[in-house]
Design a protein around this motif. Sequence first.
Motif, PDB file in Angstrom:
ATOM      1  N   SER A   4       0.830  -1.198   0.000  1.00 21.35           N
ATOM      2  CA  SER A   4       0.000   0.000   0.000  1.00 21.35           C
ATOM      3  C   SER A   4       0.870   1.256   0.000  1.00 21.35           C
ATOM      4  CB  SER A   4      -0.942   0.005   1.207  1.00 21.35           C
ATOM      5  OG  SER A   4      -0.207   0.021   2.407  1.00 21.35           O
ATOM      6  N   ILE A   5       1.982   1.217   0.740  1.00 23.16           N
ATOM      7  CA  ILE A   5       2.902   2.355   0.729  1.00 23.16           C
ATOM      8  C   ILE A   5       3.491   2.523  -0.666  1.00 23.16           C
ATOM      9  CG2 ILE A   5       5.108   3.222   1.601  1.00 23.16           C
ATOM     10  CD1 ILE A   5       4.420   1.838   4.254  1.00 23.16           C
ATOM     11  N   TYR A   6       3.868   1.415  -1.263  1.00 27.21           N
ATOM     12  CA  TYR A   6       4.478   1.451  -2.587  1.00 27.21           C
ATOM     13  C   TYR A   6       3.510   2.031  -3.607  1.00 27.21           C
ATOM     14  CZ  TYR A   6       6.309   0.004  -7.033  1.00 27.21           C
ATOM     15  OH  TYR A   6       6.730   0.006  -8.320  1.00 27.21           O
ATOM     16  N   TYR A   7       2.272   1.495  -3.623  1.00 36.21           N
ATOM     17  CA  TYR A   7       1.314   1.963  -4.610  1.00 36.21           C
ATOM     18  C   TYR A   7       0.961   3.430  -4.406  1.00 36.21           C
ATOM     19  CZ  TYR A   7       0.652  -2.702  -6.498  1.00 36.21           C
ATOM     20  OH  TYR A   7       0.847  -3.912  -7.093  1.00 36.21           O
ATOM     21  N   SER A   8       0.835   3.866  -3.152  1.00 35.54           N
ATOM     22  CA  SER A   8       0.525   5.276  -2.920  1.00 35.54           C
ATOM     23  C   SER A   8       1.687   6.159  -3.365  1.00 35.54           C
ATOM     24  CB  SER A   8       0.190   5.523  -1.439  1.00 35.54           C
ATOM     25  OG  SER A   8       1.307   5.279  -0.623  1.00 35.54           O
ATOM     26  N   LEU A   9       2.918   5.668  -3.171  1.00 36.14           N
ATOM     27  CA  LEU A   9       4.087   6.417  -3.626  1.00 36.14           C
ATOM     28  C   LEU A   9       4.080   6.538  -5.145  1.00 36.14           C
ATOM     29  CD1 LEU A   9       6.899   7.697  -3.299  1.00 36.14           C
ATOM     30  CD2 LEU A   9       7.848   5.397  -3.295  1.00 36.14           C
ATOM     31  N   ILE A  10       3.893   5.421  -5.825  1.00 34.97           N
ATOM     32  CA  ILE A  10       3.868   5.446  -7.282  1.00 34.97           C
ATOM     33  C   ILE A  10       2.717   6.313  -7.776  1.00 34.97           C
ATOM     34  CG2 ILE A  10       3.344   4.037  -9.325  1.00 34.97           C
ATOM     35  CD1 ILE A  10       6.207   3.797  -8.524  1.00 34.97           C
ATOM     36  N   LEU A  11       1.540   6.153  -7.157  1.00 28.21           N
ATOM     37  CA  LEU A  11       0.380   6.914  -7.603  1.00 28.21           C
ATOM     38  C   LEU A  11       0.613   8.407  -7.464  1.00 28.21           C
ATOM     39  CD1 LEU A  11      -2.505   6.856  -8.648  1.00 28.21           C
ATOM     40  CD2 LEU A  11      -3.286   6.713  -6.281  1.00 28.21           C
ATOM     41  N   SER A  12       1.070   8.827  -6.287  1.00 35.87           N
ATOM     42  CA  SER A  12       1.289  10.255  -6.077  1.00 35.87           C
ATOM     43  C   SER A  12       2.415  10.763  -6.969  1.00 35.87           C
ATOM     44  CB  SER A  12       1.612  10.546  -4.610  1.00 35.87           C
ATOM     45  OG  SER A  12       2.802   9.900  -4.218  1.00 35.87           O
ATOM     46  N   SER A  43      15.334   7.940   1.050  1.00 37.13           N
ATOM     47  CA  SER A  43      16.385   6.949   0.782  1.00 37.13           C
ATOM     48  C   SER A  43      15.840   5.715   0.068  1.00 37.13           C
ATOM     49  CB  SER A  43      17.042   6.526   2.102  1.00 37.13           C
ATOM     50  OG  SER A  43      16.093   5.915   2.954  1.00 37.13           O
ATOM     51  N   SER A  44      14.604   5.771  -0.403  1.00 39.91           N
ATOM     52  CA  SER A  44      13.973   4.616  -1.041  1.00 39.91           C
ATOM     53  C   SER A  44      13.888   4.787  -2.544  1.00 39.91           C
ATOM     54  CB  SER A  44      12.559   4.406  -0.487  1.00 39.91           C
ATOM     55  OG  SER A  44      12.593   4.144   0.894  1.00 39.91           O
ATOM     56  N   ILE A  45      14.075   3.677  -3.244  1.00 39.23           N
ATOM     57  CA  ILE A  45      13.834   3.646  -4.682  1.00 39.23           C
ATOM     58  C   ILE A  45      12.943   2.454  -4.980  1.00 39.23           C
ATOM     59  CG2 ILE A  45      16.055   2.460  -5.074  1.00 39.23           C
ATOM     60  CD1 ILE A  45      16.020   3.695  -7.924  1.00 39.23           C
ATOM     61  N   ASN A  46      11.906   2.690  -5.767  1.00 42.67           N
ATOM     62  CA  ASN A  46      10.961   1.652  -6.147  1.00 42.67           C
ATOM     63  C   ASN A  46      10.893   1.579  -7.661  1.00 42.67           C
ATOM     64  OD1 ASN A  46       9.467   0.829  -3.502  1.00 42.67           O
ATOM     65  ND2 ASN A  46       9.601   3.051  -3.435  1.00 42.67           N
ATOM     66  N   LEU A  47      10.929   0.366  -8.185  1.00 37.51           N
ATOM     67  CA  LEU A  47      10.846   0.145  -9.621  1.00 37.51           C
ATOM     68  C   LEU A  47       9.696  -0.814  -9.896  1.00 37.51           C
ATOM     69  CD1 LEU A  47      14.150   0.015  -8.724  1.00 37.51           C
ATOM     70  CD2 LEU A  47      14.329   0.300 -11.197  1.00 37.51           C
ATOM     71  N   GLU A  48       8.872  -0.458 -10.868  1.00 43.40           N
ATOM     72  CA  GLU A  48       7.717  -1.263 -11.245  1.00 43.40           C
ATOM     73  C   GLU A  48       7.756  -1.499 -12.747  1.00 43.40           C
ATOM     74  OE1 GLU A  48       2.968  -0.883 -10.524  1.00 43.40           O
ATOM     75  OE2 GLU A  48       3.938   0.785 -11.548  1.00 43.40           O
ATOM     76  N   PHE A  49       7.974  -2.767 -13.133  1.00 44.39           N
ATOM     77  CA  PHE A  49       8.010  -3.153 -14.533  1.00 44.39           C
ATOM     78  C   PHE A  49       6.676  -3.769 -14.937  1.00 44.39           C
ATOM     79  CE2 PHE A  49      12.409  -3.169 -13.238  1.00 44.39           C
ATOM     80  CZ  PHE A  49      13.135  -2.813 -14.368  1.00 44.39           C
ATOM     81  N   ALA A 142       6.655  -6.768 -12.251  1.00 46.38           N
ATOM     82  CA  ALA A 142       7.697  -6.957 -11.239  1.00 46.38           C
ATOM     83  C   ALA A 142       7.889  -5.665 -10.455  1.00 46.38           C
ATOM     84  CB  ALA A 142       9.011  -7.374 -11.898  1.00 46.38           C
ATOM     85  N   HIS A 143       7.848  -5.772  -9.127  1.00 50.27           N
ATOM     86  CA  HIS A 143       8.070  -4.631  -8.235  1.00 50.27           C
ATOM     87  C   HIS A 143       9.331  -4.904  -7.415  1.00 50.27           C
ATOM     88  CE1 HIS A 143       3.815  -3.264  -8.725  1.00 50.27           C
ATOM     89  NE2 HIS A 143       3.612  -4.555  -8.868  1.00 50.27           N
ATOM     90  N   TYR A 144      10.195  -3.928  -7.354  1.00 50.84           N
ATOM     91  CA  TYR A 144      11.404  -4.035  -6.525  1.00 50.84           C
ATOM     92  C   TYR A 144      11.492  -2.779  -5.661  1.00 50.84           C
ATOM     93  CZ  TYR A 144      12.655  -7.402 -10.188  1.00 50.84           C
ATOM     94  OH  TYR A 144      12.656  -8.441 -11.075  1.00 50.84           O
ATOM     95  N   SER A 145      11.702  -2.990  -4.360  1.00 55.01           N
ATOM     96  CA  SER A 145      11.835  -1.867  -3.424  1.00 55.01           C
ATOM     97  C   SER A 145      13.186  -1.952  -2.732  1.00 55.01           C
ATOM     98  CB  SER A 145      10.722  -1.916  -2.369  1.00 55.01           C
ATOM     99  OG  SER A 145       9.461  -1.775  -2.978  1.00 55.01           O
ATOM    100  N   PHE A 146      13.894  -0.820  -2.698  1.00 52.72           N
ATOM    101  CA  PHE A 146      15.217  -0.746  -2.083  1.00 52.72           C
ATOM    102  C   PHE A 146      15.263   0.397  -1.083  1.00 52.72           C
ATOM    103  CE2 PHE A 146      15.802  -2.500  -6.283  1.00 52.72           C
ATOM    104  CZ  PHE A 146      16.824  -3.436  -6.160  1.00 52.72           C
ATOM    105  N   THR A 147      16.111   0.239  -0.076  1.00 53.35           N
ATOM    106  CA  THR A 147      16.544   1.382   0.728  1.00 53.35           C
ATOM    107  C   THR A 147      18.035   1.552   0.469  1.00 53.35           C
ATOM    108  OG1 THR A 147      16.953  -0.033   2.655  1.00 53.35           O
ATOM    109  CG2 THR A 147      14.805   1.057   2.524  1.00 53.35           C
ATOM    110  N   CYS A 148      18.469   2.804   0.374  1.00 56.60           N
ATOM    111  CA  CYS A 148      19.838   3.088  -0.036  1.00 56.60           C
ATOM    112  C   CYS A 148      20.551   3.959   0.990  1.00 56.60           C
ATOM    113  CB  CYS A 148      19.851   3.797  -1.389  1.00 56.60           C
ATOM    114  SG  CYS A 148      19.010   2.885  -2.709  1.00 56.60           S
ATOM    115  N   GLY A 149      21.808   3.617   1.252  1.00 56.68           N
ATOM    116  CA  GLY A 149      22.604   4.419   2.165  1.00 56.68           C
ATOM    117  C   GLY A 149      22.979   5.765   1.578  1.00 56.68           C
ATOM    118  N   ASN A 150      23.118   5.814   0.242  1.00 59.83           N
ATOM    119  CA  ASN A 150      23.461   7.070  -0.428  1.00 59.83           C
ATOM    120  C   ASN A 150      22.749   7.111  -1.779  1.00 59.83           C
ATOM    121  OD1 ASN A 150      24.548   9.463  -1.263  1.00 59.83           O
ATOM    122  ND2 ASN A 150      26.686   8.819  -1.125  1.00 59.83           N
TER     123      ASN A 150
END
Length: 199
Positions: A4-12, A43-49, A142-150
């Motif tokens: 739900s967080i992912y979809y709201s992020l992508i939607l917004s 610090s998050s990156i989300n990719l949706e294919f 395909a959905h991929y969610s990452f948290t990144c240090g930089n």
Amino acid sequence: MRKSIYYSLILSAMISVAAAEETRQVDKHEHGVGELNIAIEGSSINLEFMIPGADIVGFEYKAKSDEDISLVNTALTKFDDFNNIFTIPNTANCNLVEAEIAINQGDDHSDEHDHEEHEEHEEHDEHEHEEHGEETHNEFVAHYSFTCGNVKEIDRINFTYFTTFPNSGELEIQFVSEMGSTSFEVEGDEPFINLKGKI
């Protein structure tokens, strides 16, 4: 909860480009053309294919024969390792939080692919969709969610996808970050996007 967080992020994130893309999105299904949404927040990156089945396994009908089911399962397994699809610079120190792989079989449900679950679906939903007069279009999602240090070190994303799936022709990419939004069209002869100054 992540979904739900992912979809709201992508939607917004996509709202800012929705007006420009509205006409193009009406009948979007094209062979040789996959879609990718990328959203960076904090610090998050989300990719949706979202990729037509023909680009991945060479067909778009619902897999029923043992050979076709094997092709689909092999493809889903390749998606499990995101390095088969794309690579992010190591200097960004990104860790995969969650991956969700599924195939939309052109009906009202999708078969989700979890890393340990490879249940056979041959006996499930055996009726012919073609008899209903509607053309079915399988789509790999395909959905991929990452948290990144930089996260700002992500100055480029390379797409190994074109090597992993040689039938693929193009990725149409919508990219959104706190800096704004942009779009890319990527093909196998130059399989990367340059994100310098966009994060």
